[in-house]
Design an enzyme around this catalytic site. Sequence first.
Site, PDB file in Angstrom:
ATOM      1  N   GLU A 219     -36.232  -5.972 -65.947  1.00 23.04           N
ATOM      2  CA  GLU A 219     -37.567  -5.568 -65.485  1.00 23.04           C
ATOM      3  C   GLU A 219     -38.328  -6.684 -64.784  1.00 23.04           C
ATOM      4  O   GLU A 219     -39.505  -6.911 -65.063  1.00 23.04           O
ATOM      5  CB  GLU A 219     -38.380  -5.041 -66.668  1.00 23.04           C
ATOM      6  CG  GLU A 219     -37.695  -3.883 -67.376  1.00 23.04           C
ATOM      7  CD  GLU A 219     -38.520  -3.308 -68.530  1.00 23.04           C
ATOM      8  OE1 GLU A 219     -39.582  -3.861 -68.852  1.00 23.04           O
ATOM      9  OE2 GLU A 219     -38.083  -2.297 -69.111  1.00 23.04           O
ATOM     10  N   ASP A 273     -33.216  -2.622 -64.667  1.00 21.34           N
ATOM     11  CA  ASP A 273     -34.632  -2.229 -64.474  1.00 21.34           C
ATOM     12  C   ASP A 273     -34.825  -0.729 -64.657  1.00 21.34           C
ATOM     13  O   ASP A 273     -33.854   0.028 -64.709  1.00 21.34           O
ATOM     14  CB  ASP A 273     -35.133  -2.670 -63.089  1.00 21.34           C
ATOM     15  CG  ASP A 273     -36.581  -3.171 -63.137  1.00 21.34           C
ATOM     16  OD1 ASP A 273     -37.412  -2.542 -63.821  1.00 21.34           O
ATOM     17  OD2 ASP A 273     -36.879  -4.201 -62.499  1.00 21.34           O
ATOM     18  N   GLU A 349     -29.560   2.634 -70.313  1.00 22.75           N
ATOM     19  CA  GLU A 349     -30.459   3.016 -71.420  1.00 22.75           C
ATOM     20  C   GLU A 349     -30.791   4.504 -71.329  1.00 22.75           C
ATOM     21  O   GLU A 349     -31.949   4.915 -71.415  1.00 22.75           O
ATOM     22  CB  GLU A 349     -31.745   2.181 -71.386  1.00 22.75           C
ATOM     23  CG  GLU A 349     -31.498   0.680 -71.381  1.00 22.75           C
ATOM     24  CD  GLU A 349     -32.781  -0.153 -71.412  1.00 22.75           C
ATOM     25  OE1 GLU A 349     -33.845   0.381 -71.780  1.00 22.75           O
ATOM     26  OE2 GLU A 349     -32.716  -1.331 -71.051  1.00 22.75           O
TER      27      GLU A 349
HETATM   28  C1  GLA Z   1     -36.906  -1.083 -72.146  1.00 17.50           C
HETATM   29  C2  GLA Z   1     -36.050  -2.255 -72.569  1.00 17.50           C
HETATM   30  C3  GLA Z   1     -35.259  -1.950 -73.812  1.00 17.50           C
HETATM   31  C4  GLA Z   1     -36.088  -1.255 -74.859  1.00 17.50           C
HETATM   32  C5  GLA Z   1     -36.713  -0.015 -74.269  1.00 17.50           C
HETATM   33  C6  GLA Z   1     -37.552   0.711 -75.280  1.00 17.50           C
HETATM   34  O1  GLA Z   1     -36.247  -0.148 -71.447  1.00 17.50           O
HETATM   35  O2  GLA Z   1     -35.170  -2.673 -71.568  1.00 17.50           O
HETATM   36  O3  GLA Z   1     -34.766  -3.151 -74.329  1.00 17.50           O
HETATM   37  O4  GLA Z   1     -37.052  -2.130 -75.371  1.00 17.50           O
HETATM   38  O5  GLA Z   1     -37.545  -0.427 -73.211  1.00 17.50           O
HETATM   39  O6  GLA Z   1     -36.883   0.900 -76.479  1.00 17.50           O
END
Ligand code: GLA
Length: 450
Positions: A219, A273, A349
């Site tokens: 990010e 990101d 994610e």
């Molecule tokens: C972001 C981060 C993760 C995690 C999520 C929420 O996407 O990259 O490490 O903290 O937020 O769980």
Amino acid sequence: MKKFLSILLALSLTLGLAACGEKEPVDYKGLLTKEGFTYSADELEDYAAMDDVKVYANDLPELDKYFEGLCDLGVAFGANQISPFFDENVDFTAESADMNVQIAQSIAKHYNMYVLGNELKSDHCNPAPDTYNFDDGDRLVEFGKAMGAKLRGHTIVWHSQVPQWWFKADPNDTSSLQDCYQNGTLASREQLTERLETYITELMTHFKDDIKIWDVCNEVLNGSGIRQVADDSYWAEIIGDVDGNGYADDYVEIAFNKAREVGGDDLVLMINDFNLEWQDTKVNAMYDMVERMLRKGVRIDGVGFQSHIGLDCNVAKYRSCLEKIASLSEVYDECFPEYKGNFRIQITELDMNMYVGSLAGEYGFHVWTDEDYEKQAQKYAELTEMFLDLAQEGKIDAIVFWGTDDENSWLNNMDGKMRRNAALLVDRDLTVKPCFWSVARAAAARKANG
Ligand code: GLA
């Protein structure tokens, strides 16, 4: 003859291991699943027709097997979620009524890539000067080795969950970073660079042989460029534009270069990101930054699309964003011909927020209907198909879910308020949801059709 030779080999391996005092490796994944699955699309339908199937059940096929030869399938979890594996009172391959054991077993059974959600973040690992806390990471490594899984290290450079002392002239200063910023007591460029490089050296020296994929940076972009103080990040403010090329993103290069130097050429070093699934300005900013760095000789091996998407995700748009970033492989191949073909995208994610459209502002304990779950299954199927198109073109090599089940998901908490989201493949009682089957089905069909 072949059989005889393999018996001889097995025997000598066993004797060899016994002689070294080592235990024979246990096939945990195999023991958590009944024998004889073919993983064909037809067979899958028989199981998908069953009601109330639990994710840890012995007679449920392993989800990652449907993706074999297509891409890796991963999951993020907390270190506490694998602790049953290390509990000597738990027989890890036996059926258990304990939900904690069941979750740990389901991680082992269904996925072949693991990520710790929080415990490899820098604030956890380097809470104070000269203090390193790699115990949870070591457990990830041990668990991963036992299961034969690949591991992702998440994450080194971020503006959140990063040690606050790194950014202060005096590491013992207890004031907030905002106050330090206003009082002129932030760390100097030299201090922050030295702290970052020292940490990366410790981290990589410790884990480089076992954790081969890293989110070096997470990010670092706002909607259109490098994050600033106004976006809660002090990295660009402090380290700034070292090479005078007009961009204050040099800390990203410093991190990648150090990780490569210490970790070695075989590590996969990535930048990760969110909102890359739809936000053109951000996708362009990512493309431009990575291209610029590649051309400078900074070897960035790929981009992670976090993919915290919603039920209303526009899959066509998402595909075009992936295609744009995947085209960086041409620049990569040109700049690093000896690593040709090594640039990749990972879905890092993945989860699906259900509070969209008219539900967007709602909180509390929403009851999701069968129809909602069907819509979700449909969306997850479309996504999986799109990911697999790109996987077959060599652009994506992993899909990682952000959580084990709907109870263990960060999306149950939004702006500090609780909401009963349903973002993942597995329900809160560990029953597999329709989207579990739709994802498996999309992969099984792809394997069948080549
Ligand atoms: C972001 C981060 C993760 C995690 C999520 C929420 O996407 O990259 O490490 O903290 O937020 O769980």
